[in-house]
Design a protein around this motif. Structure first.
Motif: not given
Length: 395
Positions: A183-212
């Motif tokens: 699902m994600l590999s279809e989005m990642v192009q060759e010119h994206d890879e040098p940028i994504l090599q710098h991706l350190q973390d992915v987090q999920v933050k839940f919202s208090d103001t927006d219900s769920m």
């Protein structure tokens, strides 16, 4: 077939009656046989499908024909159904509160994961005490083979230690995760890879103001492409029954998403590309070259999703609806699967588990719609199969 002029046989001659029934069964003239033969006719099936399709959403008239007193009772059932939907919404709210409570317990583990991936912290021997596949295989080896394997393992460790002295953390961790998931590999192009090599973390933050609602946060190391240290994508959820269609409620669903602006460095924006077009003057016949900027395929288009017009939510264009549905699916998958189980998608173990579930589903489907195995069915009797033409009896 009997002659129309011939008088009908009666029960006074049971042998004749039995013979006629037997002959009908052999020639497949029973109602079940006729139905089976008709259903094998492509033209009849196509016509039947067309007629059934035109009946979708068409009332049978049964409800309208009911007495007023019965309709009144149905109204009571619908009102209670609506009350049940509101209770279900409350249930999901409590589930969300529980999810938020446990999110704080997951956070320390995810922070440890980040520090190891980035190479800021080296895990202790105790933290690394987890059996590997190689160790499980070693348990099945003989003593001589174990000794030989230990020597080879020692040599390999020395070599790896020497080569790994310059390796920091777990290189290309998140890029590998993204490329492993279809699902994600279809989005990642060759010119994206040098940028994504710098991706350190992915987090999920839940919202208090927006219900769920929830926000996906992508943390990047300093790079040559943009100045942002964090890219965000917020998803808004609807957690209560829709006033216009309350009975369609099946739990919380994503209704909107909003990305962030990426501060690209000059000439580094991979989401656009420059194309040159030649234009010919109709009168003079001269040509000129025009430079035009157009959108380019890139993973980072994920942060610039199509917007849902506030006044047209109930009547969206089909293409827009399809794009948003795909975007919502990706956001939900990152939240529910990628972030909690990142290391298993990095190693591929989670992919194997996902494939196992798919294979089970396919096997069930084959049982329902696959080809029928006559020889494998102990109860199969060819004389009782109306779909097969009976052999002609010798006169």
């Amino acid at each position: 077939m009997a002659d129309p002029a011939e008088p009908h046989k009666t029960a006074e001659n049971p042998e004749d009656v039995e013979e006629v029934e037997e002959e009908e069964e052999e020639h497949g003239d029973t109602p079940a046989a006729l139905t089976s033969q008709l259903m094998q006719n492509p033209q009849i099936l196509a016509d039947l499908q067309h007629r059934l399709g035109s009946m979708v959403g068409v009332s049978s008239g049964y409800i309208q024909s009911l007495p007023k007193s019965v309709k009144r009772r149905i109204k009571a059932l619908k009102k209670w159904q609506f009350e049940a939907a509101k209770i279900e919404a409350d249930f999901y709210k409590e589930v969300h509160e529980l999810e938020c409570k446990y999110a704080s317990k997951y956070t320390p583990l995810y922070e440890k994961r980040k520090t190891v991936i980035t190479g800021n912290v080296e895990p202790t021997d105790e933290e690394c005490d987890w059996p590997s596949d190689d160790e499980k295989e070693d348990e099945q080896l003989s003593e001589d083979m174990k000794n030989k394997a230990n020597v080879e393992e020692k040599e390999k460790e020395d070599k790896d230690k020497k080569e790994g002295e310059d390796v920091k953390g777990i290189p290309h961790f998140w890029l590998t995760v993204f490329k492993n998931v279809d699902m994600l590999s279809e989005m990642v192009q060759e010119h994206d890879e040098p940028i994504l090599q710098h991706l350190q973390d992915v987090q999920v933050k839940f919202s208090d103001t927006d219900s769920m609602g929830f926000t996906l946060e992508f943390y990047f190391d300093t790079n040559d492409f943009f100045t942002n240290t964090v890219l965000t994508k917020h998803y808004s959820m609807r957690s209560e029954p829709d006033e216009e269609d309350p009975f369609s409620f099946e739990g919380p669903e994503i209704v909107k998403c909003k990305g962030c602006e990426i501060d690209w460095k000059k000439g580094k924006n991979v989401t656009v590309k420059t194309i040159k077009k030649k234009q010919k003057h109709k009168g003079r016949g001269t040509t000129r070259t025009v430079t035009k900027t157009v959108q380019n395929d890139s993973f980072f288009n994920f942060f610039n999703p199509p917007q849902v017009p506030d006044d047209e939510e109930g009547d969206m264009d089909e293409d827009l609806e399809a794009l948003l549905a795909a975007d919502f699916e990706i956001g939900h998958f990152i939240r529910e699967r990628i972030v909690p189980r990142a290391v298993l998608y990095f190693t591929g173990e989670a992919l194997e588990q996902d494939d196992d579930f798919d294979e089970e589903g396919e096997e069930e489907g084959e049982g329902e719609e696959g080809e029928y195995d006559e020889e494998g069915d102990p109860d199969y009797n060819p004389t009782n199969d109306p779909s097969k033409p009976a052999e002609c009896k010798q006169q």
